[in-house]
Motif scaffolding. Structure first.
Motif, PDB file in Angstrom:
ATOM      1  N   VAL A  87      19.751   2.010   4.614  1.00 46.24           N
ATOM      2  CA  VAL A  87      20.227   1.295   3.429  1.00 46.24           C
ATOM      3  C   VAL A  87      19.538  -0.054   3.303  1.00 46.24           C
ATOM      4  CG1 VAL A  87      22.434   2.442   3.115  1.00 46.24           C
ATOM      5  CG2 VAL A  87      22.268   0.626   4.791  1.00 46.24           C
ATOM      6  N   SER A 124      17.867  -0.985   0.986  1.00 43.76           N
ATOM      7  CA  SER A 124      18.029  -1.425  -0.399  1.00 43.76           C
ATOM      8  C   SER A 124      19.072  -2.534  -0.497  1.00 43.76           C
ATOM      9  CB  SER A 124      18.472  -0.239  -1.253  1.00 43.76           C
ATOM     10  OG  SER A 124      18.873  -0.689  -2.516  1.00 43.76           O
ATOM     11  N   VAL A 180      20.440  -3.120  -3.322  1.00 43.10           N
ATOM     12  CA  VAL A 180      21.339  -2.681  -4.391  1.00 43.10           C
ATOM     13  C   VAL A 180      22.544  -1.985  -3.768  1.00 43.10           C
ATOM     14  CG1 VAL A 180      21.484  -1.383  -6.564  1.00 43.10           C
ATOM     15  CG2 VAL A 180      19.300  -2.341  -5.837  1.00 43.10           C
ATOM     16  N   GLU A 181      23.703  -2.181  -4.390  1.00 42.86           N
ATOM     17  CA  GLU A 181      24.946  -1.587  -3.883  1.00 42.86           C
ATOM     18  C   GLU A 181      24.849  -0.061  -3.850  1.00 42.86           C
ATOM     19  OE1 GLU A 181      28.450  -3.607  -5.445  1.00 42.86           O
ATOM     20  OE2 GLU A 181      29.338  -1.615  -5.751  1.00 42.86           O
ATOM     21  N   GLN A 182      25.400   0.512  -2.793  1.00 37.70           N
ATOM     22  CA  GLN A 182      25.426   1.974  -2.655  1.00 37.70           C
ATOM     23  C   GLN A 182      26.838   2.428  -2.289  1.00 37.70           C
ATOM     24  OE1 GLN A 182      22.403   2.828   0.314  1.00 37.70           O
ATOM     25  NE2 GLN A 182      20.787   2.871  -1.236  1.00 37.70           N
ATOM     26  N   THR A 183      27.160   3.637  -2.695  1.00 38.14           N
ATOM     27  CA  THR A 183      28.454   4.217  -2.333  1.00 38.14           C
ATOM     28  C   THR A 183      28.265   5.635  -1.809  1.00 38.14           C
ATOM     29  OG1 THR A 183      30.747   4.524  -3.080  1.00 38.14           O
ATOM     30  CG2 THR A 183      29.019   5.212  -4.615  1.00 38.14           C
ATOM     31  N   LYS A 242      20.559   8.867  -4.442  1.00 37.02           N
ATOM     32  CA  LYS A 242      19.668   8.518  -3.317  1.00 37.02           C
ATOM     33  C   LYS A 242      19.677   9.558  -2.211  1.00 37.02           C
ATOM     34  CE  LYS A 242      17.897   5.002  -2.727  1.00 37.02           C
ATOM     35  NZ  LYS A 242      16.581   4.442  -3.061  1.00 37.02           N
ATOM     36  N   TRP A 289      24.954   7.283  -3.832  1.00 38.06           N
ATOM     37  CA  TRP A 289      24.633   6.829  -5.190  1.00 38.06           C
ATOM     38  C   TRP A 289      24.430   5.330  -5.182  1.00 38.06           C
ATOM     39  CZ3 TRP A 289      23.756   9.954  -9.400  1.00 38.06           C
ATOM     40  CH2 TRP A 289      24.162  11.300  -9.301  1.00 38.06           C
ATOM     41  N   GLU A 290      23.524   4.850  -6.021  1.00 40.66           N
ATOM     42  CA  GLU A 290      23.138   3.438  -6.014  1.00 40.66           C
ATOM     43  C   GLU A 290      23.229   2.841  -7.405  1.00 40.66           C
ATOM     44  OE1 GLU A 290      19.649   2.115  -3.574  1.00 40.66           O
ATOM     45  OE2 GLU A 290      18.791   1.752  -5.572  1.00 40.66           O
ATOM     46  N   LYS A 308      28.175   1.326   2.871  1.00 37.08           N
ATOM     47  CA  LYS A 308      27.107   1.284   3.885  1.00 37.08           C
ATOM     48  C   LYS A 308      27.518   2.023   5.145  1.00 37.08           C
ATOM     49  CE  LYS A 308      25.140  -3.117   2.553  1.00 37.08           C
ATOM     50  NZ  LYS A 308      25.188  -4.541   2.763  1.00 37.08           N
TER      51      LYS A 308
END
Ligand code: UDP
Ligand code: MG
Length: 160
Positions: free
Chosen positions: A8, A10, A12-15, A44, A86-87, A135
């Motif tokens: 992770v 990235s 950018v926020e991810q779930t 992602k 998903w981002e 994360k």
């Protein structure tokens, strides 16, 4: 369990979103994925996966003292699940809104649980409840190299 931060990088926020075994068995995989796709988040990671018991216990460790915990572990390991990362900005809270309340009878129409489920113990989908848990959970469910680095051609039409 330590966060697998290599997954992770990235900013950018991810779930972490997961279609539970009832969603897979009921043929709702395409329907559920398309809700997040149509909203405009970036996919992602995606895999069909038989969850081992120890992973289910780790994922839901905050609930281990709850009376429903053994049933919850049996449920999550009862068949394959679809694991997704998903981002997007605000994806954690937005995905929770798309999913709806934990009890599907209380979930608003238009939400996944509101439209597609009737019982808390068979509520078809999981979504992380905070960016930190996003994360943590992506690190638990995905291995190194399982997330794709890509850009969608839609992005300039979604984000100004
Ligand atoms: N759950 C259950 N009985 C309950 C509460 C929760 O079987 O009384 C299950 C249900 O599958 C839920 C999951 O445990 O989705 C995790 O509970 P949580 O409170 O975190 O709900 P969620 O974040 O999934 O809405
Ligand atoms: Mg939860």
């Amino acid at each position: 369990q330590k966060c697998a931060c290599f997954l992770v990088a990235s900013e950018v926020e991810q779930t972490y979103i997961m279609i539970k075994p009832d969603g897979v068995q009921r043929g709702l995989v395409g329907e559920i994925i398309s809700r997040f796709e149509k909203k405009g988040f970036l996919l992602k990671g995606l895999k069909l996966f038989q969850c081992p018991k120890d992973l289910a216990q780790e994922h839901y460790k905050d609930l281990k003292e709850r009376p429903f915990f053994p049933n919850l572990i049996d449920y999550i390991t009862s068949g394959p699940v679809v694991c997704m990362a998903w981002e997007g900005d605000g994806v954690v809270a937005s995905a929770r809104k798309l999913i709806g309340a934990t009890n599907p009878l209380q979930a608003e129409p238009g939400t996944i649980r509101g439209d597609l489920a009737v019982q808390t113990g068979r509520n078809v989908v999981h979504g992380s409840d905070s960016p930190d848990n996003g994360k943590r959970e992506i690190g638990l469910w995905f291995k190194e190299g399982e997330l794709a680095q890509w850009e969608s051609v839609q992005t300039p039409w979604l984000i100004e």
